[in-house]
Enzyme design. Structure first.
Site, PDB file in Angstrom:
ATOM      1  N   ASN A 154      34.123  40.885  46.366  1.00 59.90           N
ATOM      2  CA  ASN A 154      33.078  41.021  46.345  1.00 59.90           C
ATOM      3  C   ASN A 154      32.335  41.583  47.587  1.00 59.90           C
ATOM      4  O   ASN A 154      31.249  42.099  48.142  1.00 59.90           O
ATOM      5  CB  ASN A 154      32.817  39.634  48.257  1.00 59.90           C
TER       6      ASN A 154
ATOM      7  N   GLY B  91      30.019  43.048  43.955  1.00 52.44           N
ATOM      8  CA  GLY B  91      29.866  43.375  42.806  1.00 52.44           C
ATOM      9  C   GLY B  91      29.878  43.896  41.948  1.00 52.44           C
ATOM     10  O   GLY B  91      29.215  43.837  41.493  1.00 52.44           O
TER      11      GLY B  91
ATOM     12  N   GLU C  77      37.446  42.909  35.435  1.00 54.18           N
ATOM     13  CA  GLU C  77      38.996  42.200  36.331  1.00 54.18           C
ATOM     14  C   GLU C  77      39.975  43.373  34.925  1.00 54.18           C
ATOM     15  O   GLU C  77      41.204  43.126  34.453  1.00 54.18           O
ATOM     16  CB  GLU C  77      39.565  41.063  35.633  1.00 54.18           C
TER      17      GLU C  77
ATOM     18  N   HIS D  75      42.477  45.465  36.551  1.00 52.20           N
ATOM     19  CA  HIS D  75      43.286  46.091  37.074  1.00 52.20           C
ATOM     20  C   HIS D  75      44.255  45.444  36.208  1.00 52.20           C
ATOM     21  O   HIS D  75      44.871  45.209  36.500  1.00 52.20           O
ATOM     22  CB  HIS D  75      43.183  45.075  38.424  1.00 52.20           C
TER      23      HIS D  75
END
EC number: 2.7.1.21
Length: 192
Positions: free
Chosen positions: A12, A14, A89, A91
């Site tokens: 969260n 951004g 994403e 990771h």
């Protein structure tokens, strides 16, 4: 000279909004971007786009553990010049895919901007984050805040009763309400 960037944060902050804004900035100047997101995120909803919490969207290619990013990007770039690669994403990347991205930067001379989490709900590094922390040219932490007002840099996974979950699969999808971004102090207070 192109570089590999890793924009990381807790949830969260951004990250996806920043990625989509960066892509828009390139496109506004007549430059082509190529966006990717992780297949594990898309499996739940069978989506092939990136969507931010505030509603911004863009189409995206999907990567999974077997995707050869250097090969794919080389082919697309050969057809028509790509000016920037953006990975949401990140990771979920593996070691070889991060190596692929270093080749995109070093051989194809295309900047690569990666956005993702640094650690999971147990404060352990994700594979993609580990290798990006090791090999990225620039590390940029995006800020979000804990409920106490300090900078949040950890994530807690909570159950439906608000209790902290300490074990389980590193990857679990559901409502964003299952995760709470907290500072280190409150991570240790709640987790231990």
């Amino acid at each position: 000279m192109s570089k590999l960037y890793f924009y990381y944060s807790a949830m969260n902050a951004g990250k996806t909004t920043a990625l989509l804004q960066s892509s828009y900035n390139y496109q506004e100047r007549g430059m082509r971007t190529l966006l990717y997101t992780a297949a594990v995120v898309c499996q739940k909803n069978d989506i092939k786009y990136i969507r931010s919490r505030i509603g911004l969207t863009s189409s995206a290619r999907i990567f999974n553990g077997k995707t050869n990013l250097f090969k794919q990007i080389s082919i697309v770039n050969k057809e028509k010049k790509i000016h920037c690669i953006l990975i949401d994403e990140c990771h979920f990347l593996n070691r070889n895919q991060v190596i692929d991205l270093t080749k995109v930067v070093d051989i194809l001379n295309i900047p690569v901007l990666c956005y993702g989490l640094r650690t999971d709900f147990q404060s352990k590094l994700f594979s993609g984050s580990l290798w990006l922390l090791a090999w990225a040219d620039k590390l940029i932490e995006l800020k979000t805040i804990c409920y106490c007002g300090r900078q949040a840099n950890r994530v807690l996974r909570i159950d439906n009763n608000g209790c902290v979950i300490r074990a389980g699969s590193q990857i679990m999808f559901g409502d964003n309400n299952q995760y709470v971004s907290v500072c280190r102090k409150h991570f240790h207070k709640k987790y231990n």
